[in-house]
Design an enzyme around this catalytic site. Structure first.
Site, PDB file in Angstrom:
ATOM      1  N   LYS A   1      -9.239  -1.518   4.844  1.00  8.22           N
ATOM      2  CA  LYS A   1      -9.392  -1.914   3.443  1.00  8.22           C
ATOM      3  C   LYS A   1      -8.359  -2.966   3.053  1.00  8.22           C
ATOM      4  CE  LYS A   1      -9.476   2.473   2.646  1.00  8.22           C
ATOM      5  NZ  LYS A   1      -9.690   3.889   2.350  1.00  8.22           N
TER       6      LYS A   1
ATOM      7  N   SER B   1      -8.562   3.475   8.741  1.00  6.37           N
ATOM      8  CA  SER B   1      -9.206   3.522   7.429  1.00  6.37           C
ATOM      9  C   SER B   1      -8.389   2.737   6.395  1.00  6.37           C
ATOM     10  CB  SER B   1      -9.338   4.992   7.012  1.00  6.37           C
ATOM     11  OG  SER B   1      -9.663   5.123   5.656  1.00  6.37           O
TER      12      SER B   1
ATOM     13  N   HIS C   1       0.842  -1.198   0.000  1.00  7.37           N
ATOM     14  CA  HIS C   1       0.000   0.000   0.000  1.00  7.37           C
ATOM     15  C   HIS C   1       0.875   1.245   0.000  1.00  7.37           C
ATOM     16  CE1 HIS C   1      -3.461   2.532   0.677  1.00  7.37           C
ATOM     17  NE2 HIS C   1      -2.742   3.198   1.555  1.00  7.37           N
TER      18      HIS C   1
ATOM     19  N   ARG D   1     -16.033  12.150   7.437  1.00  4.94           N
ATOM     20  CA  ARG D   1     -14.847  12.864   7.939  1.00  4.94           C
ATOM     21  C   ARG D   1     -14.444  13.981   6.992  1.00  4.94           C
ATOM     22  NH1 ARG D   1     -10.895   8.341   7.812  1.00  4.94           N
ATOM     23  NH2 ARG D   1      -9.383   9.952   8.303  1.00  4.94           N
TER      24      ARG D   1
ATOM     25  N   ASP E   1     -15.941   2.028   6.197  1.00  4.90           N
ATOM     26  CA  ASP E   1     -14.898   3.036   5.975  1.00  4.90           C
ATOM     27  C   ASP E   1     -15.335   4.029   4.910  1.00  4.90           C
ATOM     28  OD1 ASP E   1     -12.148   4.221   5.960  1.00  4.90           O
ATOM     29  OD2 ASP E   1     -12.271   3.500   3.900  1.00  4.90           O
TER      30      ASP E   1
HETATM   31  N1  URA Z   1      -6.603   7.374   2.875  1.00 11.99           N
HETATM   32  C1  URA Z   1      -7.538   6.544   3.369  1.00 11.99           C
HETATM   33  O1  URA Z   1      -7.813   5.493   2.793  1.00 11.99           O
HETATM   34  N2  URA Z   1      -8.158   6.894   4.507  1.00 11.99           N
HETATM   35  C2  URA Z   1      -7.892   8.020   5.167  1.00 11.99           C
HETATM   36  O2  URA Z   1      -8.492   8.266   6.197  1.00 11.99           O
HETATM   37  C3  URA Z   1      -6.931   8.880   4.642  1.00 11.99           C
HETATM   38  C4  URA Z   1      -6.290   8.531   3.473  1.00 11.99           C
END
Ligand code: URA
Ligand code: CA
Length: 437
Positions: free
Chosen positions: A187, A183, A82, A168, A161
């Site tokens: 994922k 977050s 990631h 957010r 999320d």
């Molecule tokens: N990228 C994400 O996937 N989540 C966040 O909260 C910030 C950046």
């Protein structure tokens, strides 16, 4: 349990239990807790923070709010990669084929680009015919037979999320490290891998502008990995200039091909090798970094990574001739040089600025559903600490329309020059592993 009580508990700086966090996430996803309560809770988290136990509970609750992919049918440890998002960050297209060419399965879901940052899936979409969507059976079968598949993210991954991130975004609570870390990791965990290599970017083109903040985020994400027993390593890396020389979709595809072909040695090559080596170690394929680096360098030299990319393109319906002839990738009709108005050493390149230029040319999305132009972007001819003479080309703009002299000179404002050669900044600031958290 009532959301109201959990908001008070967090507001007053107390620790929520796993059951309380699960309740909030489930109820919010189901719509029985409303946006205004969840927004108040996020703001309480913003000010009070969360313990690692709370962060891990939030991550797992969000990860299990939708589909959790089962990669168990694929032999071997699956390591996912990631990146927190950069400019010209072509690493996945180099790393994934190299790792797969070592016999390690790479079953990867990648995102689309948004704003000034690009996405791997858009870069792959520039290959004529390439299918970025496979059925689950096709995806798993392909990894079993050729060790690699790269596909787009499905909509059912961590829906909690998705909803929370949107909330957010409009309540000034994105910028909270516990919320960002959970977050991202929710994922990743839902995508089913056994371990993770995280590239946490810092600098002008990154989400985390300051190094200490990036290190803090990296540590929390590694701690989440530790708490769920999934080997995780984070590299905190420099995004004070774009990675490599290309920004844009087909341009970055072309860049990945030239690197896998052994034709380009640059920061992008170096970072790709480091990330790939870490993946070999996380997969348990080699015991140490020296061996990992040796094997990856070998796969670059003997072009096994390039061969793997070709296999993947073919298997996903793409025109694999692009590997031997990158000019078959979409090409922009206009090229305009960005000229240096003075001479000097390049001290800084505003990656965020160049990312925005690429987006405005059409390479990136201003909004989630913007249509992008796969052919356009920027080709950097000079990087930090290079010397330029007045009149020399700093970059070439690949565009769909003819540009004015004013437009190209505007791009030059992203380059800061200095009369003396600047010290080169490190590519990797810090490596965080289980022992560090
Ligand atoms: N990228 C994400 O996937 N989540 C966040 O909260 C910030 C950046
Ligand atoms: Ca690049």
């Amino acid at each position: 349990m009532r959301a109201y009580d959990l908001i008070i508990k967090k507001r007053d700086g107390n620790q929520l239990t796993k059951a309380e966090i699960q309740f909030l996430v489930h109820a919010y996803t189901a719509g029985t807790v409303q946006d205004y309560q969840m927004a108040a809770w996020c703001m309480a988290v913003y000010f009070q923070g969360m313990t690692i136990d709370e962060i891990a509970a939030l991550t797992m609750a969000m990860a299990h709010s939708g589909d959790v992919f089962d990669l168990g049918g694929i032999q071997g440890k699956k390591i996912d990669k990631h990146s927190t998002g950069g400019v010209g960050d072509t690493t996945t297209l180099v790393v994934a084929p190299l790792v797969a060419s070592c016999g390690i399965p790479v079953a990867k879901m990648s995102g689309k680009g948004l704003g000034h940052t690009g996405g791997t899936i858009d870069k792959l979409a520039s290959i004529p015919g390439f299918r970025t969507e496979l059925t689950q059976t096709e995806f798993l079968d392909q990894v079993r037979t050729i060790q690699i598949a790269l596909v787009g993210q499905t909509g059912t991954l961590a829906p909690a999320d998705k909803k929370l991130y949107a909330l957010r975004d409009v309540t000034a609570t994105v910028d909270s490290i516990p919320l960002i870390a959970s977050s991202i990791m929710s994922k990743k965990i839902a995508a089913g891998a056994d371990g993770f290599i995280l590239d946490v970017k810092t600098g002008s083109g990154a989400f985390m502008k300051e190094i200490p903040k990036a290190i803090e985020l990296a540590k929390i994400m590694v701690a989440i990995g530790k708490s769920v027993d999934k080997p995780t390593v984070a590299l905190v890396t420099n995004m004070d200039q774009p990675l490599g020389t290309m920004i844009g979709n087909s341009l970055e595809m072309q860049e990945a091909i030239t690197i896998l072909n052994g034709q380009t040695q640059c920061d992008l090559t170096q970072l790709s090798l480091l990330l790939a080596a870490e993946m070999l170690i996380l997969a348990g394929h080699v015991p140490n970094f020296a061996q990992a680096e040796r094997e990856i360098s070998h796969k670059l030299k003997n072009k096994a990574g390039l061969g793997k990319l070709k296999e993947m393109i073919q298997s996903q319906g793409g025109d694999c001739r692009v590997v031997d002839d990158p000019s078959l990738l979409p090409q922009a009709p206009y090229r305009t040089a960005v000229i240096a108005a003075q001479s000097g050493y390049i001290q800084h390149i505003n990656s965020h600025g160049l990312g925005l230029v690429a987006m405005q040319l059409g390479a990136g999305r201003e909004h989630k559903d913007s249509i992008i132009d796969l052919a356009v972007g920027l080709e950097l001819k000079k990087k930090v600490s290079d010397y330029v003479q007045t009149g020399e080309t700093l970059a070439v703009i690949h565009s769909s329309k003819q540009l004015t002299a004013h437009q190209s000179s505007q791009v030059a404002t992203n380059y800061q020059l200095t009369p003396t050669k600047p010290n080169s900044a490190p590519l990797v600031y810090e490596k965080i592993s289980f022992n560090d958290v």
